[in-house]
Write an enzyme that holds these catalytic residues in place. Structure first.
Site, short mmCIF file in Angstrom:
data_model
loop_
_atom_site.label_atom_id
_atom_site.label_comp_id
_atom_site.label_asym_id
_atom_site.label_seq_id
_atom_site.Cartn_x
_atom_site.Cartn_y
_atom_site.Cartn_z
N ARG A 107 0.86 -1.19 0.00
CA ARG A 107 0.00 0.00 0.00
C ARG A 107 0.89 1.23 0.00
NH1 ARG A 107 -3.91 -0.23 4.67
NH2 ARG A 107 -5.05 -1.60 3.28
N GLY A 127 -16.40 -6.63 1.90
CA GLY A 127 -16.36 -8.08 2.07
C GLY A 127 -16.57 -8.55 3.49
N CYS A 166 -14.19 -1.63 4.70
CA CYS A 166 -13.24 -0.84 3.91
C CYS A 166 -13.89 -0.29 2.64
CB CYS A 166 -12.03 -1.69 3.54
SG CYS A 166 -11.07 -2.23 4.97
N GLY A 167 -14.99 -0.90 2.19
CA GLY A 167 -15.73 -0.39 1.05
C GLY A 167 -16.76 0.65 1.42
N ARG A 180 -4.08 2.29 17.74
CA ARG A 180 -4.66 1.63 16.57
C ARG A 180 -4.47 2.53 15.36
NH1 ARG A 180 -8.61 -2.38 16.95
NH2 ARG A 180 -8.48 -2.42 14.68
N LYS A 181 -4.91 2.05 14.21
CA LYS A 181 -4.80 2.90 13.02
C LYS A 181 -5.58 4.18 13.25
CE LYS A 181 -8.65 1.06 10.24
NZ LYS A 181 -9.00 0.45 8.95
#
Length: 588
Positions: free
Chosen positions: A63, A452, A457-458, A182-183
């Site tokens: 990424r 998914g 993430c979508g 975390r992110k």
């Protein structure tokens, strides 16, 4: 007790991990001790290096980061050339072939099927043109999102490019802040449309104005604690702070440091910044930030949220809901937004896009949060020739309704968390919808997002029609399925989808969408958008209208692709493989 990932990070994290990646790459995949692979793969993510899922051992996703979606001249070409040379797997994708780039919902790019041994060469090629993968994954500040036409937008309210560049170089570049709980997602919106989607970020600046000593001052209001994953979405909440542009960096940095110091490092299911804001409350956070700052911030000013139209479900007469099409820049030139449904573009196409940006624009390419690229700085006298280019027949600035609104995450093709395949399925679904569903001429937006799994993430939670991968039994067999919801959107009043159907077998979802869209077309009032129609329709009625149905649609991988090593391959996986892609001998 600290989570095991905190122990791993304490031992090694941030910039120092790069040395180890390079050492493992030099010695090969097998040099990573098997009992240490989980820990090392977790650390690798800081450098954007993600091990692909079970059955794809020795293959990695990379990424990249490009703050605010900016790809400077030459950068997209280098990425496309790297994809062409290195991003080839042991089997072709039936829809997309081999060697491609994926545009993401955080305005960046992912490459798949990379060999660990090639990562140093890939870095060298990309970094030579200023492209980095540092801080692209893991528990760190991820790619910073902003208006993709910042500095070009004819209606930009507050200038943001200098601020974005400073956040990128000084804040994300600070290794002392690499190890976050975390992110962590940062957004800076300076435009009137709200296209950085501040409502779903951990800390966000949104354009605002404030009367200070009788003078109307342009600046930012500050929000915090937004996010989507785990079926526990949160809108970013106001911290009741107004900051001038010259003070904005300090406020963002102080919030990052505050969460870095005080965030929960024990419970990873409850330690994203949205839970941090839940627990502390906005009043307490504001008070703590004011104490930490070197200046006295004002209370929140008047925001521009009532003008937000990006993915907001509003009438097209209100403003842009994406960046697709031809749009005028502040300097009189144009930017042209292309539609790349599900965000996947072949490596050769990416190189061709870079060539077009050089020939007809300034060479710069921008990426949006809807997985689409923009060619910027196109003068009027070059516009017709650009629009006639063959690539724009495939990735058109005038897409169909369904193509224009489509987003899909990575899915089981490469992701270990996903429960369903996404990108090929969405591509097949879009073709079916184009053939089988008619919509009123004045409907120009319908956002269908597919994730998914519940990590989202979508961004299915923010769609007109949101799909999240599940599993179900049909005719006695386990099949891929989806939960379906409606009515999401990011705008004046951000909302998340209402779930209408659960665990619908994947081959019955197209019929469900057709039934729902045809009901919308028949029942809407003139000019009413899909989200406005959903808001005006009762939940029980929506459930009745969203009726699953078998049709002539043929699903590309109905029967549980997660259990195979690759959703579209028969037989055993060749993985792990050596640096050349040849299978390594088994110890059995």
């Amino acid at each position: 007790m600290p989570h095991k990932k905190e122990r791993w990070k304490d031992e090694s994290y941030g910039d120092e991990v790069r040395e180890r990646i390079e050492e493992f790459a030099e010695r090969g995949w097998e040099s990573i001790p098997e009992e240490e692979r989980e820990a090392w793969f977790s650390r690798f993510k800081f450098w954007g290096v993600f091990h692909q899922r079970s059955g794809q051992e020795s293959y990695f996703m990379l990424r990249l980061t490009n703050c605010g979606g900016v790809l400077e001249p030459g950068q997209l070409r280098a990425i496309g050339e790297v994809a062409r040379e290195y991003a080839s797997g042991p089997v072709d994708n039936p829809e997309f072939g081999d060697a491609w780039v994926d545009f993401t919902t955080r305005q960046s790019i992912q490459l798949h099927w990379l060999k660990l041994e090639d990562i140093p060469d890939v870095w060298e090629r990309l970094e030579a043109v200023g492209v980095s993968s540092r801080s692209a994954g893991g528990d760190t500040m991820r790619n910073v999102s902003g208006c993709p036409v910042a500095g070009r937008d004819a209606a930009e309210y507050v200038e943001t490019r200098p601020l974005l560049d400073r956040i990128q170089s000084e804040l994300r570049g600070d290794d002392a802040l690499a190890n976050m709980p975390r992110k962590f997602n940062i957004s800076v919106t300076g435009c009137r449309e709200g296209c950085a989607q501040d409502a779903i970020n951990d800390v966000a600046l949104e354009p605002a104005r404030k009367l200070v000593d009788g003078e109307a001052v342009r600046g930012f209001n500050v929000r915090a604690g937004g996010g989507l994953g785990g079926r526990e979405p949160r809108r970013a909440r106001s911290l009741d702070l107004f900051v001038r542009p010259e003070n904005a960096y300090e406020v963002v940095r102080e919030f990052v440091e505050y969460y870095h110091e005080e965030g929960n490092r024990d419970n990873r299911s409850k330690n994203r910044a949205r839970f941090f804001v839940d627990e502390r409350g906005t009043d307490a956070i504001r008070a703590d930030l004011v104490e930490r700052l070197d200046f006295e911030p004002a209370h929140a000013g008047t925001n521009l949220r009532d003008e937000y139209t990006y993915n907001a479900g509003r009438s097209p007469a209100d403003g842009k809901h994406d960046h697709v099409g031809v749009h005028r820049q502040a300097d009189g030139r144009n930017y042209v937004g292309l539609s790349v449904p599900v965000g996947r573009m072949g490596a050769e196409e990416a190189i061709e896009l870079a060539d077009l940006a050089d020939e007809y624009g300034s060479g710069e390419v921008r990426l949006t949060r809807r997985q689409n690229p923009l060619i910027v700085d196109v003068p009027d006298d070059a516009l017709d020739d650009l629009l006639a280019a063959p690539l724009l027949e495939t990735h058109t600035p005038e897409p169909t309704l369904f193509d224009r609104g489509a987003i899909a995450c990575t899915g089981t093709e490469f992701c270990s968390l996903a429960l369903t395949e996404t990108k090929v399925r969405m591509a097949v679904l879009l073709r079916w919808l184009r053939r089988n569903v008619e919509t009123p001429d004045d409907v120009t937006q319908l956002k269908i997002h597919f994730s998914g799994c519940t990590a989202d993430c979508g961004q299915a939670m923010t769609a007109d029609i949101g799909l999240q991968g599940m599993r179900a039994r049909k005719d006695g067999e386990m099949v891929e399925a989806m939960d379906v919801g409606v009515g999401g959107g990011i705008g004046t009043e951000p909302s998340f989808i209402e779930w209408t159907r659960q665990r619908v077998p994947a081959d019955e979802v197209p019929g469900l969408i057709r039934n729902l869209v045809e009901a919308f077309a028949a029942l809407r009032t003139p000019g009413q958008s899909f989200r406005e129609w959903v808001d005006a329709t009762g939940h029980e009625t929506l459930v009745e209208l969203a009726e699953p149905e078998e049709t002539d649609y043929e699903d590309p991988c109905l029967h549980d692709a997660k259990q195979s090593w690759y959703p579209f391959a028969d037989g055993d996986s060749p993985a792990p493989t050596d640096a050349s892609g040849d299978p390594l001998p088994s110890d059995d």
